[in-house]
Design an enzyme around this catalytic site. Structure first.
Site, mmCIF file in Angstrom:
data_model
loop_
_atom_site.group_PDB
_atom_site.id
_atom_site.type_symbol
_atom_site.label_atom_id
_atom_site.label_comp_id
_atom_site.label_asym_id
_atom_site.label_seq_id
_atom_site.Cartn_x
_atom_site.Cartn_y
_atom_site.Cartn_z
ATOM 1 N N SER A 197 0.058 3.820 0.343
ATOM 2 C CA SER A 197 0.621 2.833 -0.584
ATOM 3 C C SER A 197 0.031 2.894 -1.990
ATOM 4 O O SER A 197 0.610 2.362 -2.928
ATOM 5 C CB SER A 197 0.471 1.415 -0.037
ATOM 6 O OG SER A 197 -0.868 0.992 -0.086
ATOM 7 N N LYS A 205 -4.554 -2.919 -2.717
ATOM 8 C CA LYS A 205 -3.389 -3.075 -3.595
ATOM 9 C C LYS A 205 -3.849 -3.342 -5.019
ATOM 10 O O LYS A 205 -5.025 -3.511 -5.299
ATOM 11 C CB LYS A 205 -2.516 -4.248 -3.120
ATOM 12 C CG LYS A 205 -2.092 -4.186 -1.661
ATOM 13 C CD LYS A 205 -1.145 -3.048 -1.371
ATOM 14 C CE LYS A 205 -0.809 -2.996 0.114
ATOM 15 N NZ LYS A 205 -0.054 -1.802 0.475
#
Length: 196
Positions: free
Chosen positions: A55, A97
């Site tokens: 990600s 993230k």
């Protein structure tokens, strides 16, 4: 020739007289102090996190090892953070993230053009991995969302291969769910360095 002390015993003989229990006690003391220091460091200064999944490609890669700090830390837009969800699908996994917006801010997405605006200002995001298709909207009901107070909106840099705040499985991240900021990559050695 060995020197004699006041009792007429040589230095070698004096060293031999130290009982084994004293030596063991000294080593136990050193180990206990080291353990306390490690706990204090990981509680108040930082910890180690490993990147799983893609990600954050091309910024971070699976297997990268990071140092994460939470010392006097308040998340800011653009920071790479480690998230530990309190409950739900990802409660047993650390998520890595990027902070996009904080509580009270409004995010507007242009999925076709791969842009994200916060409070009307388009973010400069040279780090994202773009595809030859629109950016995925996830479970968002439209192209605008306001972040609740006390929460953050996070996304992966590899936008079309990231479970992040666009999806119900992650959603808004509470302030207390942010473990800290990733500040340094120490593995692999070929990519060692400070994270921007």
């Amino acid at each position: 020739m060995d020197k004699l002390n006041t009792a007429g015993v040589t230095e070698k003989e004096e060293k031999k007289k130290v009982p084994l229990i004293v030596t063991v006690y000294d080593w136990l003391e050193i180990v206990c102090i080291a353990a306390v220091l490690v706990v204090l460091i990981f509680t108040f200064i930082g910890r180690v996190a490993t990147v799983f999944g893609s990600s954050m490609t091309y910024t971070l890669y699976p297997g990268d090892r990071l140092i994460v700090t939470n010392l006097n830390y308040t998340p800011e837009r653009g920071d790479i953070v480690v998230v530990q969800k309190e409950s739900g699908y990802y409660e047993d996994q650390l998520l890595i993230k990027r902070v996009i917006a904080k509580g009270g801010e409004t995010i507007t997405f242009d999925f076709e053009n791969w842009t994200v605006a916060v409070n009307g200002e388009v973010l400069d995001e040279p780090y994202i991995r773009r595809e030859n298709e629109p950016m995925r909207s996830g479970n968002l009901p439209g192209n605008t969302v306001t972040v609740p107070e006390g929460c953050y909106f996070v996304m992966g840099d590899n936008r079309n291969d990231s479970s992040d705040s666009r999806y119900h499985t992650v959603g808004f991240v509470k302030a207390e769910e942010i473990v800290g900021k990733a500040v340094f990559r120490f593995q692999p050695f070929s990519s060692i360095g400070v994270l921007n």
